[in-house]
Design a protein around this motif. Structure first.
Motif, PDB file in Angstrom:
ATOM      1  N   THR A   1       0.731   8.392   4.873  1.00  8.79           N
ATOM      2  CA  THR A   1       0.384   7.230   4.067  1.00  8.79           C
ATOM      3  C   THR A   1       0.535   7.457   2.568  1.00  8.79           C
ATOM      4  O   THR A   1       0.364   6.538   1.784  1.00  8.79           O
ATOM      5  CB  THR A   1      -1.046   6.785   4.367  1.00  8.79           C
ATOM      6  OG1 THR A   1      -1.892   7.930   4.325  1.00  8.79           O
ATOM      7  CG2 THR A   1      -1.149   6.134   5.730  1.00  8.79           C
TER       8      THR A   1
ATOM      9  N   LYS B   1       0.824  -1.209   0.000  1.00 11.78           N
ATOM     10  CA  LYS B   1       0.000   0.000   0.000  1.00 11.78           C
ATOM     11  C   LYS B   1       0.855   1.255   0.000  1.00 11.78           C
ATOM     12  O   LYS B   1       0.365   2.361   0.225  1.00 11.78           O
ATOM     13  CB  LYS B   1      -0.935   0.007   1.215  1.00 11.78           C
ATOM     14  CG  LYS B   1      -1.968  -1.101   1.162  1.00 11.78           C
ATOM     15  CD  LYS B   1      -2.929  -1.021   2.326  1.00 11.78           C
ATOM     16  CE  LYS B   1      -3.961  -2.143   2.223  1.00 11.78           C
ATOM     17  NZ  LYS B   1      -4.899  -2.148   3.364  1.00 11.78           N
TER      18      LYS B   1
ATOM     19  N   GLN C   1      -1.224   5.642  13.654  1.00 11.79           N
ATOM     20  CA  GLN C   1      -0.721   6.512  12.617  1.00 11.79           C
ATOM     21  C   GLN C   1      -0.499   7.889  13.210  1.00 11.79           C
ATOM     22  O   GLN C   1      -1.445   8.602  13.518  1.00 11.79           O
ATOM     23  CB  GLN C   1      -1.725   6.565  11.455  1.00 11.79           C
ATOM     24  CG  GLN C   1      -1.265   7.380  10.284  1.00 11.79           C
ATOM     25  CD  GLN C   1       0.034   6.876   9.689  1.00 11.79           C
ATOM     26  OE1 GLN C   1       0.268   5.673   9.611  1.00 11.79           O
ATOM     27  NE2 GLN C   1       0.896   7.773   9.292  1.00 11.79           N
TER      28      GLN C   1
ATOM     29  N   LYS D   1       7.925   2.702   6.343  1.00 11.02           N
ATOM     30  CA  LYS D   1       8.156   2.630   7.784  1.00 11.02           C
ATOM     31  C   LYS D   1       9.627   2.347   8.074  1.00 11.02           C
ATOM     32  O   LYS D   1      10.220   1.468   7.464  1.00 11.02           O
ATOM     33  CB  LYS D   1       7.285   1.548   8.397  1.00 11.02           C
ATOM     34  CG  LYS D   1       7.237   1.578   9.924  1.00 11.02           C
ATOM     35  CD  LYS D   1       6.219   0.594  10.458  1.00 11.02           C
ATOM     36  CE  LYS D   1       6.002   0.778  11.955  1.00 11.02           C
ATOM     37  NZ  LYS D   1       7.220   0.666  12.747  1.00 11.02           N
TER      38      LYS D   1
ATOM     39  N   PHE E   1       2.989   2.196   2.147  1.00 13.03           N
ATOM     40  CA  PHE E   1       3.293   2.759   3.451  1.00 13.03           C
ATOM     41  C   PHE E   1       4.769   2.552   3.757  1.00 13.03           C
ATOM     42  O   PHE E   1       5.285   1.448   3.636  1.00 13.03           O
ATOM     43  CB  PHE E   1       2.408   2.112   4.525  1.00 13.03           C
ATOM     44  CG  PHE E   1       2.594   2.716   5.880  1.00 13.03           C
ATOM     45  CD1 PHE E   1       2.961   1.939   6.961  1.00 13.03           C
ATOM     46  CD2 PHE E   1       2.403   4.076   6.077  1.00 13.03           C
ATOM     47  CE1 PHE E   1       3.135   2.499   8.209  1.00 13.03           C
ATOM     48  CE2 PHE E   1       2.570   4.647   7.329  1.00 13.03           C
ATOM     49  CZ  PHE E   1       2.949   3.849   8.398  1.00 13.03           C
TER      50      PHE E   1
ATOM     51  N   GLN F   1      -5.910  10.365  -0.409  1.00 13.57           N
ATOM     52  CA  GLN F   1      -5.131   9.202  -0.810  1.00 13.57           C
ATOM     53  C   GLN F   1      -4.702   9.331  -2.261  1.00 13.57           C
ATOM     54  O   GLN F   1      -3.629   8.899  -2.647  1.00 13.57           O
ATOM     55  CB  GLN F   1      -5.981   7.947  -0.614  1.00 13.57           C
ATOM     56  CG  GLN F   1      -5.207   6.654  -0.745  1.00 13.57           C
ATOM     57  CD  GLN F   1      -6.083   5.463  -0.398  1.00 13.57           C
ATOM     58  OE1 GLN F   1      -7.215   5.609   0.071  1.00 13.57           O
ATOM     59  NE2 GLN F   1      -5.566   4.277  -0.616  1.00 13.57           N
TER      60      GLN F   1
ATOM     61  N   LYS G   1      -1.202  11.845   9.749  1.00 15.85           N
ATOM     62  CA  LYS G   1      -2.332  11.496   8.884  1.00 15.85           C
ATOM     63  C   LYS G   1      -2.303  12.342   7.635  1.00 15.85           C
ATOM     64  O   LYS G   1      -2.204  13.573   7.721  1.00 15.85           O
ATOM     65  CB  LYS G   1      -3.648  11.693   9.635  1.00 15.85           C
ATOM     66  CG  LYS G   1      -3.801  10.742  10.811  1.00 15.85           C
ATOM     67  CD  LYS G   1      -5.146  10.890  11.487  1.00 15.85           C
ATOM     68  CE  LYS G   1      -5.258   9.890  12.633  1.00 15.85           C
ATOM     69  NZ  LYS G   1      -6.544  10.032  13.359  1.00 15.85           N
TER      70      LYS G   1
END
Lengths: 114, 113
Positions: free
Chosen positions: B105, A40, B2, A44, A42, B9, B5
């Motif tokens: 994200t 996705k 999270q 990290k 993401f 998207q 934020k």
């Protein structure tokens, strides 16, 4: 004259195998990082080393072991690979000085565990 | 959990439009807020960054607006071009000592001619 390089670029392997990803930076930076980017996108942090000393160790399975032979290299060894380890792994480096916080990312290693 | 934020998207704009990407955070100890741009198959690259003592920073067509009291910051891309089509990530530095970045994200931007 690549700044942060990673090998291999692609890695396809079977579950249960052990594999390593290598990272080298020629920027003279003291700090290096490993990031994981999932499907996705993401991103990290996993680990960070400063002058060969581990300074960030996130909640990562102990199957993942970073090794820094010198401050220009940070390798990532993964034991007993699992399907969920499939991701793109990015190495990065930074001078980590006040006013020079930019992290420079490598091109990524695309790991697919079958 | 999270800590940064990011929205939306995904974003689709016409060439010349001004896409805006928003980020919000909770941790008041964050002290550095970069934006990274990532093209398909490439690693993220720093686009622009801001510190909380400044409310706006502009570099070329890219501007960060920072609202410390609201704990929000946003990226504006002026006169967007098809070449700006990429995924954009906001981030926040958690600690000067560790230089740990917490990423949002991501926002996939598409700019059509």
């Amino acid at each position: 004259d690549t700044a942060v390089s990673q090998t291999p670029k692609y890695l396809v392997t079977q579950m249960g195998n052990d594999k390593s990803i290598k990272c080298e930076q020629n920027l003279g930076h003291d700090t290096m990082y490993w990031y994981k980017q999932d499907s996705k996108k993401f991103l990290k942090i996993m680990f960070s080393y400063n002058n060969k000393e581990l300074i960030i160790n996130e909640t990562v399975p102990n199957r993942f072991s970073p090794k820094s032979p010198d401050k220009a290299h940070l390798n990532l060894h993964i034991n007993s690979l699992e399907l969920g380890d499939s991701a793109v792994y990015f190495c990065a480096s930074s001078p980590r000085l006040a006013g020079q916080e930019t992290q420079y990312f490598g091109p990524g290693t695309r790991l697919l565990v079958l | 959990q999270q800590q940064v934020k990011q929205s939306p998207q995904s974003l689709i704009v016409q060439k010349g439009g001004i896409p805006i990407i928003n980020c919000a955070y909770e941790n008041t100890a964050f002290d550095y807020f970069p934006w990274y741009q990532q093209f398909p198959g490439k690693g993220p690259a720093l686009l622009i960054a801001i510190r909380p003592d400044v409310s706006e920073k502009k570099e070329g067509r890219f501007t960060i607006s920072f609202n410390k009291s609201a704990k929000q910051f946003s990226l504006h891309i002026m006169d967007s071009q098809p070449g700006d089509s990429a995924t954009y990530f906001c981030a926040a530095r958690q600690s000067y000592n560790t230089d740990k970045l917490i990423f949002g994200t991501g926002t996939r931007l598409q700019v059509f001619p």
